[in-house]
Design an enzyme around this catalytic site. Structure first.
Site, PDB file in Angstrom:
ATOM      1  N   SER A  20       0.925  -0.963   0.203  1.00  0.00           N
ATOM      2  CA  SER A  20      -0.076  -0.015  -0.069  1.00  0.00           C
ATOM      3  C   SER A  20       0.895   1.279  -0.114  1.00  0.00           C
ATOM      4  O   SER A  20       2.195   1.103   0.420  1.00  0.00           O
ATOM      5  CB  SER A  20      -0.931   0.015   1.224  1.00  0.00           C
ATOM      6  OG  SER A  20      -1.710   1.148   1.413  1.00  0.00           O
TER       7      SER A  20
ATOM      8  N   TYR B  70      -2.327  -0.985  10.431  1.00  0.00           N
ATOM      9  CA  TYR B  70      -2.418  -1.196   8.853  1.00  0.00           C
ATOM     10  C   TYR B  70      -1.050  -0.581   8.471  1.00  0.00           C
ATOM     11  O   TYR B  70      -0.188  -1.288   7.465  1.00  0.00           O
ATOM     12  CB  TYR B  70      -3.443  -0.368   8.397  1.00  0.00           C
ATOM     13  CG  TYR B  70      -3.651  -0.646   7.003  1.00  0.00           C
ATOM     14  CD1 TYR B  70      -4.466  -1.643   6.672  1.00  0.00           C
ATOM     15  CD2 TYR B  70      -3.264   0.265   6.004  1.00  0.00           C
ATOM     16  CE1 TYR B  70      -4.565  -2.152   5.088  1.00  0.00           C
ATOM     17  CE2 TYR B  70      -3.314   0.038   4.708  1.00  0.00           C
ATOM     18  CZ  TYR B  70      -4.105  -1.059   4.091  1.00  0.00           C
ATOM     19  OH  TYR B  70      -4.346  -1.240   2.805  1.00  0.00           O
TER      20      TYR B  70
HETATM   21  N1  LIG Z   1      -8.536  -0.365  -1.509  1.00  0.00           N
HETATM   22  C1  LIG Z   1      -7.363   0.570  -1.408  1.00  0.00           C
HETATM   23  O1  LIG Z   1      -7.408   1.679  -1.346  1.00  0.00           O
HETATM   24  C2  LIG Z   1      -6.093  -0.196  -1.000  1.00  0.00           C
HETATM   25  C3  LIG Z   1      -4.870   0.575  -1.297  1.00  0.00           C
HETATM   26  C4  LIG Z   1      -3.605  -0.123  -1.037  1.00  0.00           C
HETATM   27  C5  LIG Z   1      -3.680  -1.395  -0.526  1.00  0.00           C
HETATM   28  N2  LIG Z   1      -4.873  -2.086  -0.598  1.00  0.00           N
HETATM   29  C6  LIG Z   1      -4.642  -3.499  -0.193  1.00  0.00           C
HETATM   30  O2  LIG Z   1      -5.139  -4.282  -1.323  1.00  0.00           O
HETATM   31  C7  LIG Z   1      -5.460  -5.480  -0.742  1.00  0.00           C
HETATM   32  C8  LIG Z   1      -7.002  -5.660  -1.189  1.00  0.00           C
HETATM   33  O3  LIG Z   1      -7.823  -4.968  -0.686  1.00  0.00           O
HETATM   34  P1  LIG Z   1      -9.261  -4.466  -1.295  1.00  0.00           P
HETATM   35  O4  LIG Z   1      -9.283  -2.948  -1.230  1.00  0.00           O
HETATM   36  O5  LIG Z   1      -9.195  -4.928  -2.737  1.00  0.00           O
HETATM   37  O6  LIG Z   1     -10.391  -4.685  -0.561  1.00  0.00           O
HETATM   38  P2  LIG Z   1     -11.249  -6.100  -0.246  1.00  0.00           P
HETATM   39  O7  LIG Z   1     -11.660  -6.057   0.761  1.00  0.00           O
HETATM   40  O8  LIG Z   1     -12.145  -6.159  -1.588  1.00  0.00           O
HETATM   41  O9  LIG Z   1     -10.286  -7.218  -0.513  1.00  0.00           O
HETATM   42  C9  LIG Z   1      -9.660  -7.758   0.774  1.00  0.00           C
HETATM   43  C10 LIG Z   1      -9.831  -9.343   0.616  1.00  0.00           C
HETATM   44  O10 LIG Z   1      -9.138  -9.950   1.671  1.00  0.00           O
HETATM   45  C11 LIG Z   1      -9.998 -11.108   2.443  1.00  0.00           C
HETATM   46  N3  LIG Z   1      -9.514 -11.393   3.531  1.00  0.00           N
HETATM   47  C12 LIG Z   1      -9.925 -10.516   4.762  1.00  0.00           C
HETATM   48  N4  LIG Z   1      -9.331 -11.231   5.734  1.00  0.00           N
HETATM   49  C13 LIG Z   1      -8.976 -12.534   5.308  1.00  0.00           C
HETATM   50  C14 LIG Z   1      -8.513 -13.819   5.803  1.00  0.00           C
HETATM   51  N5  LIG Z   1      -8.293 -13.902   7.083  1.00  0.00           N
HETATM   52  N6  LIG Z   1      -8.122 -14.791   5.118  1.00  0.00           N
HETATM   53  C15 LIG Z   1      -8.374 -14.508   3.516  1.00  0.00           C
HETATM   54  N7  LIG Z   1      -8.927 -13.553   3.173  1.00  0.00           N
HETATM   55  C16 LIG Z   1      -9.026 -12.650   4.085  1.00  0.00           C
HETATM   56  C17 LIG Z   1     -11.515 -10.360   2.076  1.00  0.00           C
HETATM   57  O11 LIG Z   1     -12.445 -11.407   2.101  1.00  0.00           O
HETATM   58  C18 LIG Z   1     -11.425  -9.686   0.918  1.00  0.00           C
HETATM   59  O12 LIG Z   1     -11.765 -10.588  -0.251  1.00  0.00           O
HETATM   60  C19 LIG Z   1      -5.394  -5.522   0.688  1.00  0.00           C
HETATM   61  O13 LIG Z   1      -4.464  -6.079   1.205  1.00  0.00           O
HETATM   62  C20 LIG Z   1      -5.447  -3.916   1.073  1.00  0.00           C
HETATM   63  O14 LIG Z   1      -4.648  -3.614   2.093  1.00  0.00           O
HETATM   64  C21 LIG Z   1      -5.736  -1.429  -0.744  1.00  0.00           C
END
Ligand SMILES: NC(=O)c1ccc[n+]([C@@H]2O[C@H](COP(=O)([O-])OP(=O)(O)OC[C@H]3O[C@@H](n4cnc5c(N)ncnc54)[C@H](O)[C@@H]3O)[C@@H](O)[C@H]2O)c1
Length: 272
Positions: free
Chosen positions: A155, A168
């Protein structure tokens, strides 16, 4: 079709509209066989049903791809993570690409209100879960002897600090160190380990964060997003596809000499 013949696992790819889904779609579009994996249902207070990918959602994503299977895996459990890696080999013949995407970013509180349980909940998924995935994937890739690609979805919070996001931010900074260290050990086996560092993307998780930070700043979500776009040199927040393209590149032969890196995909918002 840069990834034809490759088998990829993407953790946390079972929630519609998420980065994991976009990554899985992109890897599949480039020819990879993909294992769609997610937690499948709520297990405790840290994994509420409205913030995670359910089994039906995961199966629907896999069904829409040419070559995919599903596997339920809670990344907090190293045994389940090893079983996920073994599934890729048993079902599809090899394991070439592992993407640690599962993450939670909805336990956001002022510093003094963070409980030990809050802290552990975030670290367990975002950092320990990625370590278990990296270890399970590396073990199989080393045994195969054909190299491999491991990518963590870190991130912008892997590079800069954000309010209400101590665990986080620490977990994502931790991925930087994890990739650097693993890259040194795994280079001899032709396995690269890199992070992709997206800025904000309005996924399911991102939408929750929009509402949280808009309220914190006392503005509407629309105003909050407008302010965000104004400080991004390329003029807009990220899209899931922006991250997916970077992951596909790092998984391709074109990135054969890149390892231990944490690549920003942030429209110029993050530059270190
Ligand atoms: N959306 C943003 O702005 C952003 C920015 C930078 C990084 N990220 C990172 O990208 C990744 C995906 O996030 P996203 O925004 O697509 O959110 P999202 O909620 O759509 O995806 C996260 C996924 O992780 C799964 N998850 C949570 N706990 C879990 C566990 N214990 N075991 C297995 N799966 C689990 C959830 O079910 C979900 O499908 C994350 O690591 C997040 O930190 C997101």
């Amino acid at each position: 079709m840069r990834l034809a013949g490759k088998v990829a696992v993407v953790t946390g790819s079972g929630r519609g509209g998420g980065l994991g889904e976009a990554i899985a779609r992109r890897l599949a579009a480039e020819g990879a066989t993909v294992v769609i994996s997610d937690i499948g249902g709520s297990k405790d207070a840290a994994t509420p049903d409205d913030m995670i990918g359910g089994t039906a959602e995961m199966q629907a994503i896999a069904a829409s791809l040419p070559n995919a299977s599903t596997f339920v895996c809670d990344v907090r459990d190293p045994g389940q993570v090893r079983a996920l890696a073994a599934h890729a080999v048993a079902a599809h013949g090899s394991l070439d690409i592992w993407v640690n995407n599962a993450g939670i970013g909805y336990i956001l509180k002022p510093l003094l209100e963070v409980s030990p349980a809050d802290w552990r909940a975030v670290i367990d998924v975002n950092l320990s879960g990625a370590f278990y995935g990296l270890q399970a994937a590396a073990e199989i890739m080393i045994a195969q002897g054909t190299g491999g690609r491991i990518v963590n979805i870190a991130s912008q919070a892997a590079k800069s600090g954000f309010p209400h996001a101590q665990a986080y931010t620490a977990s994502k900074h931790g991925l930087v160190g994890l990739a650097r260290s693993a890259a040194v050990e795994l280079g001899a086996f032709g396995i690269t380990v890199n992070n992709v560092c997206p800025n904000h993307v309005t996924t399911g998780l991102g939408a929750w964060q929009n509402a949280h930070f808009a309220e914190l700043q006392g503005v509407s979500v629309a105003e909050y997003l407008q302010r965000m776009a104004a400080r991004i040199p390329l003029g807009r927040p990220g899209l899931p596809e922006d991250t997916a393209k970077a992951v596909a590149f790092l998984c391709s032969d074109e990135a054969v000499y890149i390892t231990g890196e944490s690549m920003n995909v942030s429209g110029g918002e993050e530059t270190h």
